[in-house]
Design an enzyme around this catalytic site. Structure first.
Site, short mmCIF file in Angstrom:
data_model
loop_
_atom_site.label_atom_id
_atom_site.label_comp_id
_atom_site.label_asym_id
_atom_site.label_seq_id
_atom_site.Cartn_x
_atom_site.Cartn_y
_atom_site.Cartn_z
N LYS A 95 61.71 -7.77 -63.91
CA LYS A 95 60.31 -7.45 -64.19
C LYS A 95 59.99 -5.96 -64.15
CE LYS A 95 58.19 -11.54 -64.62
NZ LYS A 95 57.27 -11.92 -65.71
N ASP A 139 53.44 -14.37 -59.81
CA ASP A 139 54.15 -15.45 -59.14
C ASP A 139 55.26 -14.88 -58.26
OD1 ASP A 139 52.89 -17.85 -59.87
OD2 ASP A 139 53.83 -17.83 -61.84
#
Length: 398
Positions: A95, A139
């Site tokens: 990410k 998340d």
């Protein structure tokens, strides 16, 4: 931003129910063989600029592309590689590639300055302090990446975390110095809270999903993932593997899958491989949307694939995924847990989200009806296959 002259694809549905959660999805498998002939324009920003910026980040190095002959033999393909994102720039997931590029672009724009070429130049822009606060919902992995960038740049960050994210992952975000806000509900609820809290002139929402009216920054996140695919291309060439035939991509909101489509459907890759997306059966929003032919939201349940537990695909990603994805599949927690264990035994420390790609490929290439699914992916004993293992085993403990 994309073009298409083909008719809407006919889905290949099969009924699927998660009895534990009471969630029903219209299909466990979807295929569109015409996807490999669809094309889209390349990313607006030159790929070398993205790669050059990432190369300037502290500790940058390409992540491993690990060949796993045992899995190739099991699945009946020629060569199989796993892109191991368990240690990307000091974090346990991919990410940070998207988050770093998006933060760099968004903060520069906020300051009214051209985006610099390097991370050190960006940090120099912010020397002496800056009234900038980064906000995002997560998340787990995206939020930690944004928090890490904020710490490195001397910025404040507020991270909104929904139910279902392990306490260890939440603690890791807080350890970066960010303010963590727990949100009752799922990922979509956390995104809504983030939007509601971005009210100050110093606030910048750095979200990896888009909605109507909020697409520029998620677009920068997608651009940032281009580095991963460029690395894979070079690593396959170095391994004398030949062109890529099948790529398996785990999907939450679909931004990484969008980057895969842009890379491989715009001529950036060596050829146009089949793209297989994999989701938890507890949160198969993309599979549901592809089957229906329009963007859908599904209720989410509990899953060990916490980073993929998203009910609504990104509005920015959706047009690309609708036309550029060859096949989509949903997998359950048991299959993913087995895949994570097997990858670990083969030297790839994959977490559940990363192992989803193997679970999905196993479901696609073996079992009842495998012949039709293999044909949809054009997967045979000469195929070169890459699985994206998007997080390490410690990213989101379960």
């Amino acid at each position: 931003m994309y073009s298409d002259t083909s008719p809407h694809p006919a889905p290949h549905p099969a009924d699927h129910r998660d009895a534990r959660l009471g969630i029903r999805h219209a299909a466990a498998w979807y295929a569109r063989p015409a996807a490999r002939s669809w094309t889209c324009p390349p990313a607006a920003r030159a790929r070398p600029a993205v790669q050059g910026f990432h190369a300037s980040l502290p500790g940058y190095a390409p992540t491993p592309l690990t060949e796993v002959p045992a899995l190739a033999a099991e699945l009946g393909v020629g060569r199989l590689f796993v892109k191991d994102e368990s240690a990307r720039l000091g974090l346990p997931a991919f990410k940070v590639l998207g988050a770093s590029w998006a933060v760099h672009r968004a903060v520069s724009e906020h300051l009214g300055r051209p985006a610099p070429a390097t991370f050190d130049a960006l940090r120099a822009h912010l020397a002496g302090g800056s009234p900038v606060r980064l906000l995002t919902a997560t998340d787990g992995n995206h939020g930690r990446a944004v928090a890490r960038l904020a710490r490195l740049l001397g910025l404040s960050a507020r991270i909104f975390v929904p139910d279902g994210v392990h306490a260890t992952a939440v603690a890791a975000i807080a350890a970066e110095g960010a303010e963590v806000v727990r949100v009752s509900g799922g990922y979509d609820a956390a995104v809504l809270r983030t939007r509601e809290n971005a009210t100050g002139p110093a606030d910048i929402v750095v979200q990896d999903t888009a909605w109507p009216g909020y697409e520029r920054i998620p677009g920068w996140v997608v651009e940032g993932y281009a580095t991963l695919f460029a690395e894979v291309d070079g690593q396959l060439r170095a391994a004398s593997a030949g062109p890529l035939d099948v790529l398996a991509v785990p999907v939450g909101v679909g931004s990484l899958a969008q980057a895969a489509v842009v890379h491989h459907r715009s001529g950036a890759g060596d050829r146009a491989p089949a793209l297989l997306t994999v989701e938890p059966d507890a949160a198969a929003g993309l599979l549901e949307s592809l089957t229906a032919g329009d963007l859908r939201t599904v209720p989410t349940g509990t899953t060990i694939m916490a980073g993929l537990n998203c009910g609504t695909p990104s509005s920015l990603a959706w047009p690309y995924l609708l036309r550029g994805v060859d096949a989509a599949i949903a997998v359950d927690d048991a299959a993913t847990a087995r895949a994570a264990l097997d990858l670990g035994g083969l030297g790839v420390p994959a977490g559940p989200c990363g192992a989803a790609s193997l679970a999905g490929l196993r479901a696609a290439l073996t079992g009842d009806g495998a012949g039709a699914r293999r044909a949809a992916l054009a997967a045979d004993r000469d195929s070169t296959v890459v699985l994206l293992s998007t997080e390490g085993k410690d990213a989101n403990p379960h």
